[in-house]
Scaffold this motif. Structure first.
Motif, PDB file in Angstrom:
ATOM      1  N   ASP A  69      79.035  60.942  14.640  1.00 40.72           N
ATOM      2  CA  ASP A  69      78.434  60.746  13.329  1.00 40.72           C
ATOM      3  C   ASP A  69      78.619  59.290  12.929  1.00 40.72           C
ATOM      4  O   ASP A  69      79.281  58.518  13.623  1.00 40.72           O
ATOM      5  CB  ASP A  69      79.098  61.682  12.314  1.00 40.72           C
ATOM      6  N   TYR A  84      70.438  60.356  10.680  1.00 37.52           N
ATOM      7  CA  TYR A  84      71.755  60.587  10.088  1.00 37.52           C
ATOM      8  C   TYR A  84      71.622  60.659   8.577  1.00 37.52           C
ATOM      9  O   TYR A  84      70.916  59.860   7.969  1.00 37.52           O
ATOM     10  CB  TYR A  84      72.715  59.447  10.450  1.00 37.52           C
ATOM     11  N   GLN A 124      76.515  62.708   8.802  1.00 37.79           N
ATOM     12  CA  GLN A 124      76.297  63.585   9.952  1.00 37.79           C
ATOM     13  C   GLN A 124      74.945  63.352  10.610  1.00 37.79           C
ATOM     14  O   GLN A 124      73.952  63.075   9.940  1.00 37.79           O
ATOM     15  CB  GLN A 124      76.386  65.049   9.532  1.00 37.79           C
TER      16      GLN A 124
END
Length: 144
Positions: A127, A108, A114
């Motif tokens: 996310d 991430y 994201q």
């Protein structure tokens, strides 16, 4: 006039939605407030743009939080992987400007939150869970 108000009330009732499709089913919304004093050596990395730190204090999120200096502001994210229930391997680690889950290896971005390697298998993936981060002088306050 009665019909007008009946239509207005009916429209309001029908426009309300209980859709929780954006809610992450794996992570609880934990309420907290924590101050990071940028003068302390522990948070010294936050003086430079792009340097994240892990805040693992009790009461900060579910498994702690990642905080990064994004230049014009600070970003804060839950440190528990958002794509499964918190367990012994769900606390992610920092790898440069990314967070990596040791369970599945998901990565991430700490600037955007994201997921960078989202599988194309038809399943829903989440996310990072965002926390508020505000700066007041040399103190960054993260909260939810």
């Amino acid at each position: 006039m009665k019909h007008f108000w009946a239509i207005v009330i009916l429209a309001l009732i029908l426009s309300c939605s209980s859709d929780t499709s954006n809610r992450n089913p794996y992570l609880q919304e934990v309420r907290f407030r924590f101050e990071l004093n940028l003068n302390l050596p522990l948070y010294n990395n936050l003086q430079n743009i792009g340097n994240p730190v892990y805040v693992g204090n009790n009461g900060v999120g579910t498994r702690g939080a990642f905080v990064i200096n994004a230049g014009s502001s600070f970003m804060a994210w839950e440190a528990s992987c958002p794509n499964h229930v918190p367990n012994e391997c769900s606390t992610m680690t920092i790898d440069g400007q990314n967070a990596v889950c040791s369970c599945e290896g998901y990565t991430y971005n700490l600037f955007t939150g994201q997921q960078l390697d989202r599988p194309d298998d038809g399943n829903r993936y989440y996310d990072l869970l965002f926390y508020r981060a505000t700066q007041s002088g040399n103190v960054v306050i993260i909260s939810n």
